[in-house]
Design a protein around this motif. Structure first.
Motif, short mmCIF file in Angstrom:
data_model
loop_
_atom_site.label_atom_id
_atom_site.label_comp_id
_atom_site.label_asym_id
_atom_site.label_seq_id
_atom_site.Cartn_x
_atom_site.Cartn_y
_atom_site.Cartn_z
N GLU A 157 0.89 -1.11 0.12
CA GLU A 157 -0.06 -0.04 0.24
C GLU A 157 0.84 1.17 0.04
O GLU A 157 0.83 2.11 -0.83
N GLU A 158 1.86 1.20 0.87
CA GLU A 158 2.73 2.47 0.89
C GLU A 158 3.61 2.57 -0.31
O GLU A 158 3.75 3.75 -0.91
N LEU A 159 3.84 1.44 -1.04
CA LEU A 159 4.68 1.42 -2.30
C LEU A 159 3.73 2.08 -3.35
O LEU A 159 4.24 3.04 -4.10
N GLY A 160 2.57 1.67 -3.10
CA GLY A 160 1.82 2.14 -4.41
C GLY A 160 1.35 3.61 -4.26
O GLY A 160 1.42 4.48 -5.08
N LYS A 161 1.44 4.07 -3.05
CA LYS A 161 1.37 5.61 -2.80
C LYS A 161 2.50 6.51 -3.12
O LYS A 161 2.50 7.44 -3.71
N ALA A 162 3.65 5.76 -3.00
CA ALA A 162 4.90 6.46 -3.24
C ALA A 162 5.12 6.61 -4.76
O ALA A 162 5.50 7.76 -5.42
N VAL A 163 4.56 5.54 -5.52
CA VAL A 163 4.64 5.54 -7.02
C VAL A 163 3.85 6.47 -7.59
O VAL A 163 4.08 7.12 -8.51
N SER A 164 2.71 6.52 -6.86
CA SER A 164 1.39 7.27 -7.58
C SER A 164 1.96 8.96 -7.38
O SER A 164 1.35 9.71 -8.31
N ALA A 165 2.97 9.22 -6.68
CA ALA A 165 3.24 10.63 -6.49
C ALA A 165 4.09 11.04 -7.65
O ALA A 165 4.47 12.13 -7.85
N TRP A 166 4.49 10.12 -8.40
CA TRP A 166 5.20 10.50 -9.71
C TRP A 166 4.45 11.22 -10.35
O TRP A 166 4.95 11.97 -11.38
N GLU A 167 3.08 10.87 -10.67
CA GLU A 167 2.21 11.15 -11.44
C GLU A 167 1.88 12.63 -11.42
O GLU A 167 1.77 13.29 -10.31
#
Length: 281
Positions: A271-281
């Motif tokens: 879940e935390e990885l998903g949030k970190a990756v979504s911050a790239w967009e």
């Protein structure tokens, strides 16, 4: 460490433990100094035979230290609350009642909790681990995982200041493991000191501090970040250098970082990885 300034729950001062063995004695825990602040979530990791369970029993004063001392802080609140409780890997060692409900209230009666509070505390503990519907069942008919949750409920019910989970989730299916972790998290939020002992590194998401043992000695003592992620200039993380396999989410994050992607904050779960990756967009 920065936590040195905080009030402690448990202090181990030069603690070692040796047991009888063929031809003499065997040292299971070498001279250990450890300060566990009040309200901390401490994870202890290591392979079989590293000394994890020995350390747990010394913390709970179930074993007398061969050398050194184990010091508890003064317990606040009601005098009938036990200072520390330990949830073992084998739940059968703590079964006492003829029903699930009686098993949980056994400790409450034994420690002298007010009679008017006992029923509510017992049922609340059963609710936290998902066993309310089995309150009238015999512990003998429970599965191994349900027995483990029952043992946990008995320890939760008496509201200790320090709760030690000695590989308590090892027999549980993923859903029951998450239920037990969630119960521990709720107690941690309320101020309970949690000591979580495990070989499964995907259980370390909630940990504030990680201690790794090897041959009865502490080989790492630091934060999740410094355990799972290499510092600048380091080759590999402490986790990898000690021979542990990081959780899947951390493995993915490390691979992304090798490819130049920045992740903030550092993730410890999918879940935390998903949030970190979504911050790239």
């Amino acid at each position: 460490m920065e936590n040195k300034m905080k009030a402690s729950s448990i202090d181990l001062q030069g603690v070692s433990y040796a047991a009888a063995a063929a031809g003499g004695t065997k040292t299971l825990l070498q001279e250990t100094d450890m300060h566990i602040p009040k309200g901390q979530w401490l994870a202890i990791v290591g392979a079989n035979g590293s000394g994890k369970s020995t350390l747990a029993k010394l913390m709970a004063k179930l074993y007398p230290a061969t050398t050194g001392t184990v010091v508890y802080s003064n317990q606040p609140g009601a005098s009938y609350r036990p200072f520390v409780q330990i949830i073992f890997q084998n739940p059968d060692v703590q079964m006492m009642g003829e029903t699930v409900y009686e098993d949980v209230r056994f400790g409450l009666d034994n420690y002298g909790f007010p009679s008017g509070e006992i029923h509510g505390l017992a049922m609340n503990a059963l609710d936290k681990v998902g066993l309310t519907a089995l309150a009238d069942a015999s512990p003998a008919v429970l599965s191994g995982g349900q027995k483990q949750l029952l043992q946990a409920a008995g320890c939760l019910a008496v509201q200790p200041e320090v709760l030690i989970f000695d590989e308590a989730a090892s027999m549980l299916d993923p859903m029951s493991r998450q239920r037990l972790l969630q119960a521990a998290r709720s107690l941690h939020v309320e101020g309970t000191t949690i000591v979580w002992i495990t070989q499964l590194l995907d259980e370390l998401e909630a940990s504030e501090r990680i201690v790794a043992l090897e041959s009865g000695a502490i080989v790492f003592d630091g934060s999740r970040e410094t355990f799972f992620y290499p510092r600048s200039g380091e080759v590999g993380s402490a986790c990898e250098r000690l021979g542990f396999s990081p959780p899947y989410a951390v493995q993915l994050a490390l691979e992304l970082m090798k490819r130049g992607r920045r992740l903030h904050p550092l993730p410890f779960s999918i879940e935390e990885l998903g949030k970190a990756v979504s911050a790239w967009e």
